[in-house]
Design a protein around this motif. Structure first.
Motif, PDB file in Angstrom:
ATOM      1  N   HIS A  58       0.859  -1.182   0.000  1.00 28.10           N
ATOM      2  CA  HIS A  58       0.000   0.000   0.000  1.00 28.10           C
ATOM      3  C   HIS A  58       0.894   1.229   0.000  1.00 28.10           C
ATOM      4  CE1 HIS A  58      -3.309  -2.678   1.081  1.00 28.10           C
ATOM      5  NE2 HIS A  58      -2.425  -3.257   1.876  1.00 28.10           N
ATOM      6  N   TRP A  59       0.707   2.096  -0.991  1.00 30.93           N
ATOM      7  CA  TRP A  59       1.446   3.359  -1.061  1.00 30.93           C
ATOM      8  C   TRP A  59       0.455   4.419  -0.662  1.00 30.93           C
ATOM      9  CZ3 TRP A  59       3.494   6.790  -5.455  1.00 30.93           C
ATOM     10  CH2 TRP A  59       4.794   7.217  -5.181  1.00 30.93           C
ATOM     11  N   THR A 138      -1.000   2.475 -15.693  1.00 26.75           N
ATOM     12  CA  THR A 138      -0.681   1.203 -15.059  1.00 26.75           C
ATOM     13  C   THR A 138       0.765   0.854 -15.378  1.00 26.75           C
ATOM     14  OG1 THR A 138      -2.976   0.502 -15.271  1.00 26.75           O
ATOM     15  CG2 THR A 138      -1.342  -1.219 -14.847  1.00 26.75           C
ATOM     16  N   ALA A 139       1.560   0.636 -14.338  1.00 25.69           N
ATOM     17  CA  ALA A 139       2.985   0.372 -14.510  1.00 25.69           C
ATOM     18  C   ALA A 139       3.378  -0.914 -13.807  1.00 25.69           C
ATOM     19  CB  ALA A 139       3.803   1.535 -13.962  1.00 25.69           C
ATOM     20  N   GLY A 140       4.197  -1.717 -14.468  1.00 25.27           N
ATOM     21  CA  GLY A 140       4.717  -2.942 -13.876  1.00 25.27           C
ATOM     22  C   GLY A 140       6.138  -2.725 -13.403  1.00 25.27           C
ATOM     23  N   SER A 141       6.426  -3.158 -12.176  1.00 26.58           N
ATOM     24  CA  SER A 141       7.771  -3.003 -11.639  1.00 26.58           C
ATOM     25  C   SER A 141       8.516  -4.329 -11.704  1.00 26.58           C
ATOM     26  CB  SER A 141       7.739  -2.486 -10.202  1.00 26.58           C
ATOM     27  OG  SER A 141       7.495  -3.525  -9.297  1.00 26.58           O
ATOM     28  N   TRP A 147       1.309  -1.342 -10.403  1.00 23.82           N
ATOM     29  CA  TRP A 147       0.853  -0.113  -9.759  1.00 23.82           C
ATOM     30  C   TRP A 147      -0.137   0.550 -10.703  1.00 23.82           C
ATOM     31  CZ3 TRP A 147       4.115   2.673  -5.803  1.00 23.82           C
ATOM     32  CH2 TRP A 147       5.066   1.827  -5.203  1.00 23.82           C
ATOM     33  N   THR A 148      -1.351   0.771 -10.249  1.00 21.22           N
ATOM     34  CA  THR A 148      -2.383   1.421 -11.055  1.00 21.22           C
ATOM     35  C   THR A 148      -2.700   2.776 -10.444  1.00 21.22           C
ATOM     36  OG1 THR A 148      -3.275  -0.747 -11.662  1.00 21.22           O
ATOM     37  CG2 THR A 148      -4.683   1.175 -12.057  1.00 21.22           C
ATOM     38  N   VAL A 157      -3.193   5.302  -5.678  1.00 22.31           N
ATOM     39  CA  VAL A 157      -2.642   4.160  -6.399  1.00 22.31           C
ATOM     40  C   VAL A 157      -3.043   2.842  -5.738  1.00 22.31           C
ATOM     41  CG1 VAL A 157      -0.459   4.261  -5.143  1.00 22.31           C
ATOM     42  CG2 VAL A 157      -0.514   3.243  -7.422  1.00 22.31           C
ATOM     43  N   MET A 158      -3.261   1.833  -6.562  1.00 22.71           N
ATOM     44  CA  MET A 158      -3.520   0.465  -6.089  1.00 22.71           C
ATOM     45  C   MET A 158      -2.348  -0.397  -6.551  1.00 22.71           C
ATOM     46  SD  MET A 158      -6.466   0.528  -4.517  1.00 22.71           S
ATOM     47  CE  MET A 158      -6.765  -1.207  -4.369  1.00 22.71           C
TER      48      MET A 158
END
Length: 170
Positions: A58-59, A138-141, A147-148, A157-158
């Motif tokens: 959770h951010w 939407t980004a993939g780490s 992270w959406t 962000v989710m």
């Protein structure tokens, strides 16, 4: 953008974005010059403490500031992915200053890549993929998390597990 109609903070954010710099830490910087301090929380159920796949991330927004300063800036020049959608562009990348720093930005798809917002996480790992649609970035780490970011409220962000991420996370 008319410089006389913008705040000093907005001008500083715009200048730093042109130089591909961002505050060092966990922040979202907005084009209006405001900044949101974020806090990354990693939680695990008590029965699976040694299983990184059981973690929920959770951010969360800790503080929003319209006036702020920092002496610590990191470069955000290493873009690993971009995606355009209806006049906007999403960016994702890493900072060469430390391997755990990832960043995601939403800009206009114009000649200056005019910044809307920039999210920097000291603990996300690099963001290596990004997509953009009418509602979210939407980004993939590389840590196996997706992270959406809602386009109009990136601080909400989710973060979810990437089901395609191979192997065990550490």
């Amino acid at each position: 953008m008319n410089d006389s109609a913008t705040s000093a903070m907005a001008r500083e954010v715009r200048r730093r974005w042109r130089d591909r710099e961002a505050p060092d830490g966990d922040f979202i910087v907005f084009a209006d010059g405001s900044l949101t301090v974020m806090d990354l929380l990693r939680m695990q159920p008590p029965d699976r403490l040694d299983d990184p796949r059981a973690e929920s991330w959770h951010w969360t927004e800790a503080l929003r500031a319209t006036e702020w300063s920092t002496d610590n800036w990191v470069e955000v020049d290493s873009a690993l992915a971009t995606h355009t959608y209806e006049g906007s562009r999403a960016w994702a990348g890493e900072s060469a200053q430390h391997g755990s720093i990832g960043w995601v930005a939403l800009t206009r798809d114009d000649d200056e890549s005019t910044l809307e917002w920039l999210a920097v996480s000291a603990w996300s790992n690099p963001f290596h993929e990004v997509t953009l649609d009418g509602t979210a970035v939407t980004a993939g780490s590389t840590s196996g998390r997706i992270w959406t970011f809602p386009r109009n409220a990136p601080q909400k962000v989710m973060i979810t597990n990437d089901p395609a991420y191979p192997g065990r996370r550490r």
